[in-house]
Design a protein around this motif. Structure first.
Motif, PDB file in Angstrom:
ATOM      1  N   VAL A 114       0.830  -1.214   0.000  1.00 63.17           N
ATOM      2  CA  VAL A 114       0.000   0.000   0.000  1.00 63.17           C
ATOM      3  C   VAL A 114       0.860   1.258   0.000  1.00 63.17           C
ATOM      4  N   LEU A 115       1.985   1.214   0.712  1.00 63.06           N
ATOM      5  CA  LEU A 115       2.840   2.399   0.821  1.00 63.06           C
ATOM      6  C   LEU A 115       3.725   2.609  -0.409  1.00 63.06           C
ATOM      7  N   ILE A 116       4.229   1.508  -0.980  1.00 65.88           N
ATOM      8  CA  ILE A 116       5.253   1.636  -2.023  1.00 65.88           C
ATOM      9  C   ILE A 116       4.682   1.570  -3.444  1.00 65.88           C
ATOM     10  N   VAL A 117       3.748   0.637  -3.685  1.00 68.06           N
ATOM     11  CA  VAL A 117       3.244   0.454  -5.058  1.00 68.06           C
ATOM     12  C   VAL A 117       2.607   1.725  -5.636  1.00 68.06           C
ATOM     13  N   PRO A 118       1.731   2.436  -4.903  1.00 72.28           N
ATOM     14  CA  PRO A 118       1.146   3.654  -5.487  1.00 72.28           C
ATOM     15  C   PRO A 118       2.189   4.708  -5.864  1.00 72.28           C
ATOM     16  N   ARG A 119       3.327   4.692  -5.149  1.00 71.95           N
ATOM     17  CA  ARG A 119       4.381   5.668  -5.440  1.00 71.95           C
ATOM     18  C   ARG A 119       5.179   5.277  -6.685  1.00 71.95           C
ATOM     19  N   MET A 120       5.241   3.948  -6.953  1.00 70.91           N
ATOM     20  CA  MET A 120       6.094   3.450  -8.025  1.00 70.91           C
ATOM     21  C   MET A 120       5.382   3.346  -9.374  1.00 70.91           C
ATOM     22  N   ILE A 121       4.052   3.193  -9.349  1.00 69.89           N
ATOM     23  CA  ILE A 121       3.321   3.104 -10.626  1.00 69.89           C
ATOM     24  C   ILE A 121       2.385   4.308 -10.742  1.00 69.89           C
ATOM     25  N   GLY A 122       1.912   4.574 -11.954  1.00 75.81           N
ATOM     26  CA  GLY A 122       1.046   5.731 -12.189  1.00 75.81           C
ATOM     27  C   GLY A 122      -0.307   5.580 -11.514  1.00 75.81           C
ATOM     28  N   VAL A 123      -0.982   6.705 -11.355  1.00 78.66           N
ATOM     29  CA  VAL A 123      -2.297   6.713 -10.706  1.00 78.66           C
ATOM     30  C   VAL A 123      -3.294   5.879 -11.494  1.00 78.66           C
ATOM     31  N   GLU A 124      -3.242   5.957 -12.828  1.00 82.94           N
ATOM     32  CA  GLU A 124      -4.185   5.193 -13.658  1.00 82.94           C
ATOM     33  C   GLU A 124      -3.902   3.698 -13.564  1.00 82.94           C
ATOM     34  N   VAL A 141     -11.244   6.187 -13.447  1.00 82.08           N
ATOM     35  CA  VAL A 141     -10.536   5.073 -12.823  1.00 82.08           C
ATOM     36  C   VAL A 141      -9.470   5.563 -11.847  1.00 82.08           C
ATOM     37  N   SER A 142      -8.917   6.756 -12.072  1.00 80.80           N
ATOM     38  CA  SER A 142      -7.924   7.318 -11.152  1.00 80.80           C
ATOM     39  C   SER A 142      -8.561   7.643  -9.805  1.00 80.80           C
ATOM     40  N   THR A 143      -9.760   8.249  -9.839  1.00 82.05           N
ATOM     41  CA  THR A 143     -10.486   8.542  -8.593  1.00 82.05           C
ATOM     42  C   THR A 143     -10.831   7.249  -7.868  1.00 82.05           C
ATOM     43  N   PHE A 144     -11.259   6.227  -8.644  1.00 79.71           N
ATOM     44  CA  PHE A 144     -11.563   4.924  -8.057  1.00 79.71           C
ATOM     45  C   PHE A 144     -10.328   4.360  -7.358  1.00 79.71           C
ATOM     46  N   GLY A 145      -9.168   4.489  -7.994  1.00 77.27           N
ATOM     47  CA  GLY A 145      -7.922   3.993  -7.410  1.00 77.27           C
ATOM     48  C   GLY A 145      -7.559   4.729  -6.127  1.00 77.27           C
ATOM     49  N   LYS A 146      -7.750   6.044  -6.129  1.00 84.87           N
ATOM     50  CA  LYS A 146      -7.431   6.850  -4.936  1.00 84.87           C
ATOM     51  C   LYS A 146      -8.345   6.495  -3.762  1.00 84.87           C
ATOM     52  N   VAL A 147      -9.635   6.356  -4.051  1.00 76.42           N
ATOM     53  CA  VAL A 147     -10.584   5.974  -2.994  1.00 76.42           C
ATOM     54  C   VAL A 147     -10.265   4.567  -2.496  1.00 76.42           C
ATOM     55  N   SER A 148      -9.914   3.669  -3.412  1.00 77.87           N
ATOM     56  CA  SER A 148      -9.573   2.295  -3.041  1.00 77.87           C
ATOM     57  C   SER A 148      -8.338   2.249  -2.152  1.00 77.87           C
ATOM     58  N   LEU A 149      -7.378   3.132  -2.425  1.00 77.35           N
ATOM     59  CA  LEU A 149      -6.191   3.224  -1.572  1.00 77.35           C
ATOM     60  C   LEU A 149      -6.587   3.584  -0.140  1.00 77.35           C
ATOM     61  N   THR A 150      -7.468   4.574  -0.007  1.00 75.95           N
ATOM     62  CA  THR A 150      -7.944   4.995   1.312  1.00 75.95           C
ATOM     63  C   THR A 150      -8.642   3.845   2.034  1.00 75.95           C
ATOM     64  N   LEU A 151      -9.472   3.103   1.299  1.00 69.72           N
ATOM     65  CA  LEU A 151     -10.173   1.958   1.893  1.00 69.72           C
ATOM     66  C   LEU A 151      -9.193   0.855   2.274  1.00 69.72           C
ATOM     67  N   SER A 152      -8.166   0.635   1.440  1.00 69.22           N
ATOM     68  CA  SER A 152      -7.165  -0.392   1.728  1.00 69.22           C
ATOM     69  C   SER A 152      -6.416  -0.079   3.013  1.00 69.22           C
ATOM     70  N   TYR A 170      -2.522   2.187 -11.095  1.00 70.61           N
ATOM     71  CA  TYR A 170      -2.937   1.774  -9.753  1.00 70.61           C
ATOM     72  C   TYR A 170      -4.461   1.578  -9.706  1.00 70.61           C
ATOM     73  N   GLY A 171      -5.173   2.414 -10.438  1.00 69.80           N
ATOM     74  CA  GLY A 171      -6.625   2.271 -10.528  1.00 69.80           C
ATOM     75  C   GLY A 171      -7.032   0.951 -11.147  1.00 69.80           C
ATOM     76  N   TYR A 172      -6.323   0.542 -12.224  1.00 67.79           N
ATOM     77  CA  TYR A 172      -6.619  -0.748 -12.861  1.00 67.79           C
ATOM     78  C   TYR A 172      -6.249  -1.921 -11.942  1.00 67.79           C
ATOM     79  N   TRP A 173      -5.149  -1.769 -11.227  1.00 72.45           N
ATOM     80  CA  TRP A 173      -4.740  -2.794 -10.263  1.00 72.45           C
ATOM     81  C   TRP A 173      -5.824  -2.975  -9.189  1.00 72.45           C
ATOM     82  N   GLN A 174      -6.370  -1.870  -8.695  1.00 75.97           N
ATOM     83  CA  GLN A 174      -7.428  -1.920  -7.694  1.00 75.97           C
ATOM     84  C   GLN A 174      -8.713  -2.511  -8.279  1.00 75.97           C
ATOM     85  N   LEU A 175      -8.937  -2.258  -9.558  1.00 74.65           N
ATOM     86  CA  LEU A 175     -10.118  -2.817 -10.233  1.00 74.65           C
ATOM     87  C   LEU A 175     -10.021  -4.344 -10.292  1.00 74.65           C
ATOM     88  N   TYR A 176      -8.813  -4.848 -10.587  1.00 74.62           N
ATOM     89  CA  TYR A 176      -8.579  -6.302 -10.589  1.00 74.62           C
ATOM     90  C   TYR A 176      -8.842  -6.888  -9.198  1.00 74.62           C
TER      91      TYR A 176
END
Length: 485
Positions: A37-47, A254-265, A49-55
């Motif tokens: 949660v701490l490292i992956v969002p910093r290393m890959i793009g926001v979009e 999908v970027s907003t979805f990824g950001k919200v998913s990060l908060t939930l994670s 990360y959104g697709y990763w959260q969708l999976y």
């Protein structure tokens, strides 16, 4: 009498050994999830990360395509000894489950190939179908191990899958390969290896000689009939949160979805540790005399909630770290004040209330509670994401829905156990409400005022509840000494 004391001592020792295995494996999972949660969002793009959260979102539902099969096994055989199981019956079920999951996966792949035009979403659905096979088949040995209290083997399977997933992800990131597809491959490979190890742990079941098909199909039918209510209850439970997330995905990008998913994670990371206790508690409670269940509940509940409410203090240092580390996500981290208490409600529900309802075989009641809560979730999602299109309200509704479900379920359970919960529910609700208010309105400042204010409220809660907590601590000691655990 001497023999009885030895027996009790051995029983308590086994509980703590199982507990330590479950806790250690889930602490490793928690550490890995925290680092991801701490490292992956910093290393890959926001979009990406959104697709990763969708999976991850889609794969969280694949277990329901077993139609309650494994849930039935878990409920029917919970509390049994592994050595006493009819292994031929389970062997045939394992391979028939593999065939059924493969057929469903092929159907999903075929439909997504023709109905989905977006290349990235098509890829995610393909990987979800493959995940369906691995997770569905792995669930049977895992559920058998949980039901029969073989927690050591269960913990080893969990650790192997998570550690391999972690090593692969960070190896790829260090090599500069930082797209969501690689993350998905790492997840699938980790799950596949853990499936193979689960098969090795249960090899005496999986590679056992089959019984007649007539007996097998009767057993499958019974398991599905027993497990279907629990499965639907779990589907409704996931959809309570899932409907809100679907609404956010539909109304925002999908970027907003990824950001919200990060908060939930982040807010839900505590659940990894909490689930460790639930894994041990269910088979233990199945063996406890039902007359003692109400006493155990009123003992565990106040101690559990005291720990959960205390853990809310970790929000304040966590927020500072995340804001400085994940600068691209600073706008979504603000919303963490609204959803961070979700682990309190989810934790109490998963660890205590659901464990009790499953022990008492109240799956239909679980389903009713979750369906009522799902109805509230649909209404609030339509209001916040479609009519008002207000992201803040949509995120806040998550905690409101989870609070409603937990209070409703505990009220039903209190009637069954003939206990009073009113005072505790009111106090807990006030403290969580105060936490959200302090966190939201104090989020604009960088002073120590929010953490000091909430800490003062928490100390006040401890003072008001001091007699009940001291009594609960004495009672838990007595329960362990008497060998009820």
């Amino acid at each position: 009498m001497i023999y009885k004391k030895k027996s009790i001592s051995r029983k308590s020792l086994r509980f703590f050994k199982d507990f330590s295995y479950a806790v250690s494996s889930n602490l490793i999972s928690l550490l890995i999830s925290t680092l991801v949660v701490l490292i992956v969002p910093r290393m890959i793009g926001v979009e990406d990360y959104g697709y990763w959260q969708l999976y991850l979102f889609y794969t969280s539902y694949v277990g329901f395509l077993q139609f309650g099969w494994n849930d039935g096994i878990y409920l029917r055989y919970g509390g049994n000894e592994y050595e006493n199981l009819n292994k031929g019956v389970f062997s045939a079920q394992f391979w028939l489950l593999f065939i059924s999951q493969t057929v469903i996966a092929i159907i999903i792949i075929f439909l997504s190939s023709y109905l989905i035009n977006d290349v990235d979403r098509k890829f995610i659905l393909l990987m979800t179908a493959l995940c369906l096979i691995v997770v569905g088949v792995r669930a049977m040995p895992l559920f058998i191990l949980q039901a029969t209290n073989k927690i050591k083997e269960f913990a080893q399977i969990t650790i192997i899958g998570r550690v391999l997933y972690f090593v692969l992800i960070f190896s790829f990131l260090l090599l500069g390969i930082n797209e969501f597809r690689i993350m998905i491959y790492a997840d699938l490979l980790g799950k596949l290896v853990s499936l193979l190890y689960a098969m090795y742990c249960c090899k005496d079941i999986i590679f056992h000689k089959f019984h007649s098909l007539r007996i097998i199909f009767r057993e499958i039918t019974t398991n599905i009939n027993v497990g279907i209510n629990l499965m639907f209850a779990n589907i409704a439970s996931l959809l309570i949160l899932g409907v809100v997330r679907f609404g956010i995905e539909h109304s925002w990008d999908v970027s907003t979805f990824g950001k919200v998913s990060l908060t939930l994670s982040i807010s839900n990371m505590m659940m990894i540790f909490i689930n460790a206790v639930g894994i041990v508690l269910f088979p233990v409670l199945r063996r406890v005399n039902q007359n003692k269940l109400n006493k155990i509940y009123v003992t565990i509940s106040p101690l559990l909630m005291t720990i959960f409410l205390g853990l809310l203090i970790s929000y304040y240092p966590l927020k500072i770290i995340l804001n400085s580390w994940l600068t691209e996500y600073s706008d979504s981290i603000l919303y963490m004040a609204l959803v961070f208490p979700m682990f309190v409600y989810e934790g109490k529900m998963a660890l205590l209330i659901n464990t009790y309802l499953k022990t008492l075989r109240k799956e239909k009641l679980m389903l009713q509670i979750n369906l009522i809560s799902l109805g509230l979730s649909v209404l609030l999602t339509l209001l916040s994401t479609i009519i008002l299109k207000n992201l803040t309200l949509a995120i806040l509704s998550i905690v409101v829905i989870l609070a409603f479900r937990t209070i409703l379920a505990e009220w039903y359970l209190s009637k069954i156990l003939s206990i009073s919960i009113f005072k505790n529910v009111v106090l807990e609700s006030i403290i969580i409400f105060m936490f959200i208010v302090i966190g939201w309105f104090g989020g604009v400042t960088h002073s120590l005022f929010p953490v000091v204010f909430y800490s003062f409220i928490y100390v006040l809660y401890l003072f008001v509840n001091r007699k009940e907590l001291f009594q609960a601590a004495k009672d838990i000691k007595l329960i362990i000494n008497n060998g009820d655990f």
